[in-house]
Motif scaffolding. Sequence first.
Motif, PDB file in Angstrom:
ATOM      1  N   TRP A  62      17.651 -14.889  23.470  1.00  0.00           N
ATOM      2  CA  TRP A  62      17.496 -14.460  24.857  1.00  0.00           C
ATOM      3  C   TRP A  62      16.232 -13.608  25.013  1.00  0.00           C
ATOM      4  O   TRP A  62      16.007 -12.982  26.036  1.00  0.00           O
ATOM      5  N   ASN A  63      15.397 -13.574  23.947  1.00  0.00           N
ATOM      6  CA  ASN A  63      14.075 -12.947  23.951  1.00  0.00           C
ATOM      7  C   ASN A  63      14.134 -11.434  24.150  1.00  0.00           C
ATOM      8  O   ASN A  63      13.362 -10.866  24.914  1.00  0.00           O
ATOM      9  N   ALA A  64      15.038 -10.789  23.444  1.00  0.00           N
ATOM     10  CA  ALA A  64      15.144  -9.327  23.453  1.00  0.00           C
ATOM     11  C   ALA A  64      15.506  -8.861  22.041  1.00  0.00           C
ATOM     12  O   ALA A  64      16.131  -9.599  21.276  1.00  0.00           O
ATOM     13  N   PRO A  65      15.101  -7.646  21.675  1.00  0.00           N
ATOM     14  CA  PRO A  65      15.410  -7.146  20.332  1.00  0.00           C
ATOM     15  C   PRO A  65      16.911  -6.979  20.126  1.00  0.00           C
ATOM     16  O   PRO A  65      17.651  -6.663  21.053  1.00  0.00           O
ATOM     17  N   LEU A  66      17.322  -7.200  18.884  1.00  0.00           N
ATOM     18  CA  LEU A  66      18.721  -7.038  18.502  1.00  0.00           C
ATOM     19  C   LEU A  66      18.758  -6.386  17.124  1.00  0.00           C
ATOM     20  O   LEU A  66      18.110  -6.852  16.191  1.00  0.00           O
ATOM     21  N   GLN A  67      19.488  -5.298  17.033  1.00  0.00           N
ATOM     22  CA  GLN A  67      19.632  -4.565  15.780  1.00  0.00           C
ATOM     23  C   GLN A  67      21.059  -4.762  15.282  1.00  0.00           C
ATOM     24  O   GLN A  67      22.008  -4.570  16.029  1.00  0.00           O
ATOM     25  N   ILE A  68      21.194  -5.146  14.014  1.00  0.00           N
ATOM     26  CA  ILE A  68      22.521  -5.346  13.425  1.00  0.00           C
ATOM     27  C   ILE A  68      22.653  -4.389  12.250  1.00  0.00           C
ATOM     28  O   ILE A  68      21.827  -4.382  11.349  1.00  0.00           O
ATOM     29  N   ARG A  69      23.700  -3.567  12.303  1.00  0.00           N
ATOM     30  CA  ARG A  69      23.905  -2.506  11.324  1.00  0.00           C
ATOM     31  C   ARG A  69      25.207  -2.775  10.561  1.00  0.00           C
ATOM     32  O   ARG A  69      26.261  -2.935  11.164  1.00  0.00           O
ATOM     33  N   PHE A  70      25.111  -2.805   9.221  1.00  0.00           N
ATOM     34  CA  PHE A  70      26.268  -3.046   8.366  1.00  0.00           C
ATOM     35  C   PHE A  70      26.602  -1.767   7.614  1.00  0.00           C
ATOM     36  O   PHE A  70      25.749  -1.199   6.935  1.00  0.00           O
ATOM     37  N   ILE A  91      28.834 -21.871  24.081  1.00  0.00           N
ATOM     38  CA  ILE A  91      30.228 -22.169  24.407  1.00  0.00           C
ATOM     39  C   ILE A  91      31.053 -20.896  24.493  1.00  0.00           C
ATOM     40  O   ILE A  91      31.895 -20.747  25.367  1.00  0.00           O
ATOM     41  N   LEU A  92      30.785 -19.951  23.586  1.00  0.00           N
ATOM     42  CA  LEU A  92      31.567 -18.705  23.558  1.00  0.00           C
ATOM     43  C   LEU A  92      31.209 -17.753  24.683  1.00  0.00           C
ATOM     44  O   LEU A  92      32.046 -17.006  25.163  1.00  0.00           O
ATOM     45  N   GLY A  93      29.935 -17.724  25.069  1.00  0.00           N
ATOM     46  CA  GLY A  93      29.507 -16.776  26.090  1.00  0.00           C
ATOM     47  C   GLY A  93      28.006 -16.831  26.300  1.00  0.00           C
ATOM     48  O   GLY A  93      27.290 -17.635  25.696  1.00  0.00           O
ATOM     49  N   GLU A  94      27.532 -15.931  27.142  1.00  0.00           N
ATOM     50  CA  GLU A  94      26.115 -15.883  27.497  1.00  0.00           C
ATOM     51  C   GLU A  94      25.230 -15.577  26.288  1.00  0.00           C
ATOM     52  O   GLU A  94      24.172 -16.147  26.123  1.00  0.00           O
ATOM     53  N   HIS A  95      25.673 -14.640  25.427  1.00  0.00           N
ATOM     54  CA  HIS A  95      24.912 -14.233  24.245  1.00  0.00           C
ATOM     55  C   HIS A  95      25.845 -14.332  23.035  1.00  0.00           C
ATOM     56  O   HIS A  95      26.850 -13.632  22.966  1.00  0.00           O
ATOM     57  N   THR A  96      25.517 -15.195  22.068  1.00  0.00           N
ATOM     58  CA  THR A  96      26.377 -15.431  20.908  1.00  0.00           C
ATOM     59  C   THR A  96      25.616 -15.118  19.624  1.00  0.00           C
ATOM     60  O   THR A  96      24.460 -15.483  19.485  1.00  0.00           O
ATOM     61  N   THR A 144      29.097 -12.126  24.083  1.00  0.00           N
ATOM     62  CA  THR A 144      29.141 -11.156  25.172  1.00  0.00           C
ATOM     63  C   THR A 144      28.549 -11.810  26.415  1.00  0.00           C
ATOM     64  O   THR A 144      27.780 -12.764  26.316  1.00  0.00           O
ATOM     65  N   GLU A 145      28.909 -11.285  27.553  1.00  0.00           N
ATOM     66  CA  GLU A 145      28.312 -11.762  28.799  1.00  0.00           C
ATOM     67  C   GLU A 145      27.099 -10.920  29.160  1.00  0.00           C
ATOM     68  O   GLU A 145      26.238 -11.363  29.900  1.00  0.00           O
ATOM     69  N   ARG A 146      27.019  -9.695  28.627  1.00  0.00           N
ATOM     70  CA  ARG A 146      25.861  -8.821  28.856  1.00  0.00           C
ATOM     71  C   ARG A 146      24.979  -8.832  27.622  1.00  0.00           C
ATOM     72  O   ARG A 146      25.442  -9.049  26.518  1.00  0.00           O
ATOM     73  N   GLU A 147      23.700  -8.550  27.791  1.00  0.00           N
ATOM     74  CA  GLU A 147      22.738  -8.602  26.697  1.00  0.00           C
ATOM     75  C   GLU A 147      23.009  -7.490  25.666  1.00  0.00           C
ATOM     76  O   GLU A 147      22.946  -6.316  25.992  1.00  0.00           O
ATOM     77  N   PRO A 148      23.287  -7.863  24.415  1.00  0.00           N
ATOM     78  CA  PRO A 148      23.523  -6.849  23.385  1.00  0.00           C
ATOM     79  C   PRO A 148      22.199  -6.300  22.853  1.00  0.00           C
ATOM     80  O   PRO A 148      21.189  -6.997  22.829  1.00  0.00           O
ATOM     81  N   PHE A 149      22.233  -5.030  22.435  1.00  0.00           N
ATOM     82  CA  PHE A 149      21.073  -4.411  21.821  1.00  0.00           C
ATOM     83  C   PHE A 149      21.360  -4.057  20.364  1.00  0.00           C
ATOM     84  O   PHE A 149      20.501  -4.188  19.511  1.00  0.00           O
TER      85      PHE A 149
END
Length: 173
Positions: A62-70, A91-96, A144-149
């Motif tokens: 969706w052309n936005a940064p995404l940070q994933i923390r484990f 299929i699951l949602g706007e942002h998968t 999610t339906e909203r853009e995750p960060f």
Amino acid sequence: MNGKRCVFMLMAVLITLSYVTVLSAKAQVDGFRSKLIKFDGKVTKGKLDSSGNLIFIGRGTWNAPLQIRFSPFVRVYFELVPFIETESHGILGEHTITFTFVPKARGASHQNLRFTITNRGGDEIISNGVAAPNGSGWAIGLATEREPFEIHVSYSSERSRDLTPVESEQDNS
């Protein structure tokens, strides 16, 4: 009937993505040990923060940064297949976001994983997720339906039913 078709299509997408991910990865590679993953096809090196969380930063489809923390406990109990995929308008949602985890410790399950998804302002976003068997691990899709960060993946000794299990066709044999 439409709901069953949607679940079947979702299962087929997750299983296909899982097989492609596993078959294209080296058997000895683990995204946590090597601190390297392919985030939507681009190699990303993870960094440890002061709390011991391993953080990967990429750009979602969706052309936005995404940070994933484990969290450290996730890295103790699971291996991460070194591919993270994102999808827009899926299929699951706007942002998968799709991960594949393989338990390293006896008794560890996808039900021990907790996912907290926040937006750029730090507010938690409502999400849904599914888990499909993938060899000795689990392919997990979050939507999610909203853009995750940011997505924080943590471990709990208590099992939850937050992820909807999707039966694989292989389980029927």
